[in-house]
Design an enzyme around this catalytic site. Structure first.
Site, PDB file in Angstrom:
ATOM      1  N   GLY A 225       0.701  -1.301  -0.022  1.00  0.00           N
ATOM      2  CA  GLY A 225      -0.109  -0.187  -0.035  1.00  0.00           C
ATOM      3  C   GLY A 225       0.760   1.149   0.028  1.00  0.00           C
ATOM      4  O   GLY A 225       2.041   1.208   0.088  1.00  0.00           O
ATOM      5  N   HIS A 226       0.110   2.464  -0.147  1.00  0.00           N
ATOM      6  CA  HIS A 226       0.994   3.746  -0.217  1.00  0.00           C
ATOM      7  C   HIS A 226       1.657   4.033   1.098  1.00  0.00           C
ATOM      8  O   HIS A 226       1.092   3.710   1.996  1.00  0.00           O
ATOM      9  CB  HIS A 226      -0.291   4.711  -0.664  1.00  0.00           C
ATOM     10  CG  HIS A 226      -1.235   4.982   0.740  1.00  0.00           C
ATOM     11  ND1 HIS A 226      -1.036   6.024   1.942  1.00  0.00           N
ATOM     12  CD2 HIS A 226      -2.410   4.464   1.106  1.00  0.00           C
ATOM     13  CE1 HIS A 226      -1.904   5.842   2.457  1.00  0.00           C
ATOM     14  NE2 HIS A 226      -2.873   4.938   2.161  1.00  0.00           N
ATOM     15  N   ASP A 227       2.926   4.647   0.848  1.00  0.00           N
ATOM     16  CA  ASP A 227       3.681   4.892   1.890  1.00  0.00           C
ATOM     17  C   ASP A 227       4.253   3.895   2.618  1.00  0.00           C
ATOM     18  O   ASP A 227       4.644   4.368   3.906  1.00  0.00           O
ATOM     19  CB  ASP A 227       2.950   6.282   2.712  1.00  0.00           C
ATOM     20  CG  ASP A 227       2.669   7.446   1.867  1.00  0.00           C
ATOM     21  OD1 ASP A 227       3.391   8.353   1.437  1.00  0.00           O
ATOM     22  OD2 ASP A 227       1.279   7.613   1.427  1.00  0.00           O
TER      23      ASP A 227
END
Length: 325
Positions: A225-227
């Site tokens: 997922g993001h980040d």
């Protein structure tokens, strides 16, 4: 390049400080790097305000405590106004206004403003979008898509059917109750000597970067997922899912079908056994198993006690054991 006055106009904010301040980057509020624009998204960000290194900070009155030279006060974040700002920034940063195929191979697409190293090999169906940077000795196999701004180091192998640099799964609730996606302007950064299997999806950061550390190996059918930040020399086995802002230390082994909740940190040299669900941060050297995941030895002890009680219950035809008086 954006000035404080332009940002304030786009977000309908009020400037405190120098309206002529110019920024050329947008960063997370807790970024260790100096300069740029940072935005307060939620109350959990308040703890980072006083230590922010941003030149321009956007948020409620609490940001007046920040050392930032320019503050832009807003009552609340409006998703439409925020996305207008972020999309403009993204188009300029990755030069999305100037696109086209620069590849000399009819089966491969390479966008403009890319940097490609020596001895790279791209199989048919590969698509590399604007502003991607690829090091030396990189092999990317069939039908993989590398989206704008991605950075790939040296000696990296990426197998077939991957999608790298996707939109982050970050939403804001509107006044009408509908969810609106927050434009993701961050990147995916893949360090040297990483190997990525087939059919994986890796989301770009919303404001920051999604990072896969040097020497890490990613198996098939994995969602990052993001980040997220994957440390150095990690081993991630098939069908795992990492929610946004998951951080793995170095030399972490994650077995198949593990899932993590977001905003947690797993310490270096930890092992997460198959099908575990990790919902909280864990220290270095953790050995985790179960749902919710806990120390594996404790989990096995609890399971042994439960099995013993079940066996005794069955032997007594469903009645608890009692000693004769």
């Amino acid at each position: 390049m954006l000035s404080a006055s332009e940002i304030a106009r786009l977000l309908a904010g009020k400037i405190k400080g120098d309206a002529s301040t110019i920024i050329d980057t947008i960063r997370p509020l807790n970024s260790p790097e100096k300069g740029g624009l940072a935005i307060v998204f939620s109350r959990t960000d308040f703890s980072f305000i006083c230590d922010s290194k941003a030149d321009i900070l956007v948020g409620p009155e609490a940001i007046l405590k920040s050392p930032a030279q320019t503050k832009i006060l807003i009552d609340h974040l409006d998703a439409n106004k925020l996305n207008q700002l972020l999309r403009y920034y993204k188009v300029q940063k990755y030069r999305l206004f100037d696109q086209g195929n620069t590849s000399q191979s009819p089966d491969v697409y390479i966008g403009k403003h890319c940097q490609i190293g020596e001895n790279c090999y791209f199989m048919p169906g590969v698509k590399i979008m604007n502003g991607v940077s690829i090091g030396n000795n990189v092999a990317i196999h069939a039908n993989t898509v590398i989206k704008e701004g991605t950075i790939i180091g040296d000696n990296v192998t990426i197998d077939s059917n991957n999608s790298i640099g996707n939109y982050s799964f970050e939403y804001m609730a509107g006044e009408d109750g509908n969810y609106q996606r927050v434009e993701s302007i961050g990147r995916v950064i893949i360090h040297n000597n990483v190997e990525i299997g087939s059919n994986n999806t890796i989301d770009r950061g919303t404001l920051g970067d999604t990072i896969i550390g040097e020497g890490s190996k990613v198996d098939n059918q994995i969602q990052i997922g993001h980040d997220c930040k994957i440390g150095r020399h990690c081993l991630i086995i098939s069908q795992c899912g990492f929610a946004g802002h998951t951080i793995l230390g170095d030399h972490v082994i994650v077995h198949g079908q593990v899932g993590t909740s977001g905003h947690i940190t797993i310490g270096s040299h930890s092992v997460i056994k198959a099908k575990s669900g990790v919902s909280h941060s864990c220290p270095e050297g953790s050995d985790l198993f179960g749902y919710p995941a806990k120390d594996a030895k404790h989990y096995y002890k609890n399971l042994a006690v439960l099995n013993k009680l079940t066996k005794e219950f069955d032997q007594n035809r469903g009645f608890p054991i009692s000693k004769p008086k």
